[in-house]
Design a protein around this motif. Structure first.
Motif, short mmCIF file in Angstrom:
data_model
loop_
_atom_site.label_atom_id
_atom_site.label_comp_id
_atom_site.label_asym_id
_atom_site.label_seq_id
_atom_site.Cartn_x
_atom_site.Cartn_y
_atom_site.Cartn_z
N PRO A 1 0.84 -1.20 0.00
CA PRO A 1 0.00 0.00 0.00
C PRO A 1 0.88 1.26 0.00
O PRO A 1 1.90 1.29 0.68
CB PRO A 1 -0.79 -0.13 1.30
CG PRO A 1 -0.78 -1.59 1.61
CD PRO A 1 0.51 -2.12 1.10
N ASN A 2 0.47 2.27 -0.77
CA ASN A 2 1.37 3.41 -1.01
C ASN A 2 1.28 4.50 0.05
O ASN A 2 1.50 5.68 -0.24
CB ASN A 2 1.13 3.99 -2.41
CG ASN A 2 -0.23 4.68 -2.52
OD1 ASN A 2 -1.09 4.50 -1.65
ND2 ASN A 2 -0.42 5.46 -3.55
N GLY A 3 0.94 4.13 1.27
CA GLY A 3 0.90 5.11 2.35
C GLY A 3 -0.49 5.70 2.52
O GLY A 3 -1.37 5.46 1.69
N GLY B 1 -2.56 9.23 0.12
CA GLY B 1 -3.39 9.30 -1.09
C GLY B 1 -4.87 9.12 -0.80
O GLY B 1 -5.67 8.91 -1.72
N TRP B 2 -5.26 9.22 0.46
CA TRP B 2 -6.64 8.86 0.82
C TRP B 2 -7.68 9.70 0.09
O TRP B 2 -8.69 9.16 -0.37
CB TRP B 2 -6.85 8.96 2.35
CG TRP B 2 -6.78 10.36 2.88
CD1 TRP B 2 -5.64 11.00 3.27
CD2 TRP B 2 -7.86 11.28 3.07
NE1 TRP B 2 -5.95 12.27 3.69
CE2 TRP B 2 -7.30 12.47 3.57
CE3 TRP B 2 -9.23 11.21 2.85
CZ2 TRP B 2 -8.08 13.59 3.85
CZ3 TRP B 2 -10.00 12.33 3.13
CH2 TRP B 2 -9.43 13.49 3.63
N PHE B 3 -7.41 11.01 -0.08
CA PHE B 3 -8.47 11.84 -0.67
C PHE B 3 -8.59 11.57 -2.17
O PHE B 3 -9.70 11.48 -2.71
CB PHE B 3 -8.23 13.32 -0.39
CG PHE B 3 -9.40 14.18 -0.79
CD1 PHE B 3 -10.60 14.09 -0.10
CD2 PHE B 3 -9.32 15.02 -1.89
CE1 PHE B 3 -11.71 14.86 -0.48
CE2 PHE B 3 -10.42 15.79 -2.28
CZ PHE B 3 -11.60 15.71 -1.56
N LEU C 1 2.27 10.47 2.91
CA LEU C 1 1.67 10.47 4.25
C LEU C 1 0.68 11.61 4.44
O LEU C 1 0.91 12.74 3.98
CB LEU C 1 2.78 10.60 5.31
CG LEU C 1 3.86 9.52 5.29
CD1 LEU C 1 4.93 9.80 6.32
CD2 LEU C 1 3.25 8.14 5.51
N VAL C 2 -0.40 11.30 5.13
CA VAL C 2 -1.43 12.31 5.38
C VAL C 2 -0.84 13.49 6.14
O VAL C 2 -1.25 14.65 5.93
CB VAL C 2 -2.65 11.68 6.12
CG1 VAL C 2 -2.28 11.09 7.44
CG2 VAL C 2 -3.78 12.68 6.30
N TYR D 1 -7.19 14.19 12.16
CA TYR D 1 -7.22 15.51 11.52
C TYR D 1 -8.62 15.82 10.99
O TYR D 1 -9.34 14.92 10.57
CB TYR D 1 -6.27 15.56 10.32
CG TYR D 1 -4.84 15.21 10.64
CD1 TYR D 1 -4.03 16.09 11.36
CD2 TYR D 1 -4.28 14.00 10.22
CE1 TYR D 1 -2.71 15.77 11.65
CE2 TYR D 1 -2.97 13.67 10.52
CZ TYR D 1 -2.19 14.56 11.23
OH TYR D 1 -0.90 14.24 11.53
N LEU D 2 -8.93 17.11 10.99
CA LEU D 2 -10.18 17.55 10.37
C LEU D 2 -9.82 18.44 9.18
O LEU D 2 -9.06 19.40 9.34
CB LEU D 2 -11.01 18.34 11.39
CG LEU D 2 -12.41 18.73 10.92
CD1 LEU D 2 -13.32 17.49 10.85
CD2 LEU D 2 -13.03 19.75 11.87
#
Ligand code: UTP
Length: 408
Positions: free
Chosen positions: A202-204, A207-209, A360-361, A313-314
């Motif tokens: 998994p690439n960290g 990239g969630w968003f 990373l986020v 985080y928000l």
């Protein structure tokens, strides 16, 4: 991509070994491998030249937090505002559950970990309970987006189904899958995992968003009227999710983002610290801090770089959309990578044998114009399960659950 094209691409980068087993493959295997080679980002090899480690930083300066005391004084006002936002459907939650949790070492998704002793209770379940507290408080369902990876997606989805979403409303739960990145040896050779497959991980969590958007869920977010997303890690059993006090504070301060932080237990604690970098919010890792930064204090004797992030985080959705196409820095991380060797033998190394690539986020914070640093009590909100034993383990998390009166 044809075989010839693949050969050319690979030979220019010294990666011909990826075709070693090509002739043994059937047609679909050949196609599968060629497709992966076509997608392979060779520019990652440049990052390996420097190995795992630090990135260059701008000018760092301390950033204070809204402290526990200040929050206590304004609690009811913040809470009221946050409750209103949740009731208006403006807050969504994003559970980052795509990691491999290699430090803990579990074959199934980490959220499936049994944390209960006296009763059946799983990590995922406890997180859902925490979110249900807010549902109960506000009378509104908070959309829950869950990021998985190719490796754990099927198991995660079927686990939630099997457990009836732990009492959450199924139509408020949305799964999406993050991307993978190839893994490479210390010598800069990409690993094969099988004869027709490159080794990847998994690439960290950075990239969630974009993964959420790729899955078409941005439309859902718009349709639901969600304006804020609370992103959090899978492994903190005390995680407060869509916490109205936190949401209300960020709204009241007019910030585009907020980060929950805890005061450091001691100056050298190994946590990322929220600070300013070139005037913008940023997170400095403990190993990037000079001795002076670690120990300097303000006139009241408090550490200047005092507030560690806890991966809660928000973010304002509108801002996330604006920065979506900007590249986050790629981190090169040492890792144990199972691979197929030159003799066709599958090797599962005991020690790290190469690198994976992650965004990373926490690097998203530096893309924000401002970020509210919001202090929370460590003992009440931070019980991460990272390791099998000792610090930040299941044992230490259970101890904190006990202290907080959570039945398990
Ligand atoms: P960690 O930093 O603990 O990483 O993730 P990890 O890969 O799960 O664990 P180790 O380092 O191998 O032991 C923090 C959060 O980010 C998620 C994790 O699931 C966890 O909630 N994460 C991490 C992802 O969603 N995707 C990733 O690629 C990595």
């Amino acid at each position: 991509m044809t075989l010839e094209e693949a050969r050319k691409k690979l030979s220019e980068a010294g990666q011909e070994h990826l075709l070693q087993y090509y002739d043994e493959l059937d047609e679909s295997g050949k196609k599968r491998l060629l497709h992966q080679i076509e997608e392979l980002d060779l520019s990652l090899l440049k990052l390996v030249e420097h190995g795992a480690g630090e990135t260059e930083r701008g000018e760092l300066a301390p950033l204070g937090a809204v402290t526990l005391e200040e929050i206590e004084n304004s609690r009811s006002r913040f809470e009221k505002r946050g409750v209103q936002a949740v009731q208006a459907g403006k807050v969504g939650a994003v559970l980052l559950a795509g990691g491999q949790g290699t430090r803990f070492g579990l074959d199934s998704p980490k959220g499936m970990l049994k944390i209960g002793v006296e009763k059946e209770l799983y990590l995922f379940e406890q997180l859902v309970h925490n979110l249900l507290d807010v549902v109960e408080q506000t009378g509104a369902w908070v959309p829950l987006f869950i990021m998985t990876s190719k490796i754990n997606h099927a198991d995660t989805v079927s686990f939630f189904k099997e457990k009836n979403y732990f009492g959450y409303r199924q139509d408020y739960v949305f799964f999406f899958v993050q991307k993978m990145a190839p893994s490479v040896s210390y010598e800069g050779k990409f690993y094969l995992r099988g004869k027709d497959e490159l080794a990847s991980s998994p690439n960290g969590n950075g990239g969630w968003f974009s993964s959420l958007a790729d899955a078409g869920l941005l439309d859902k977010i718009k349709a639901l009227g969600v304006e804020w997303l609370n992103v959090f890690a899978v492994d903190n059993v005390l995680q407060k999710i869509a916490d109205p006090v936190f949401v209300g504070a960020v709204l009241e301060q007019g910030c585009v983002c907020g980060a929950k932080v805890v005061a450091k237990a001691e100056p050298n604690e190994r946590v990322g610290v929220l600070c300013l970098e070139d005037g913008k919010p940023s997170i400095v890792e403990y190993y990037e801090m000079t001795d002076e930064m670690v120990h300097s204090r303000d006139e009241n004797g408090r550490l200047l770089y005092n507030f560690g992030v806890i991966l809660n985080y928000l973010f304002r959705v509108e801002t996330l959309e604006k920065i979506m196409d900007q590249n986050l820095p790629t981190h090169v991380v040492e890792k144990k990578i199972p691979y197929l060797d030159g003799n066709g033998k599958y090797i599962k190394p005991e020690e790290p044998n190469g690198y994976k690539f992650e965004t990373l986020v926490l690097d998203m914070i530096h893309m924000m114009d401002n970020c509210l640093s919001f202090e929370v009590e460590r003992e009440k909100e931070f019980a991460p399960i990272k390791n099998a034993t000792g610090v930040d383990s299941l044992e230490s998390a259970r101890e904190l659950m006990r202290k907080n009166g959570i039945p398990f």
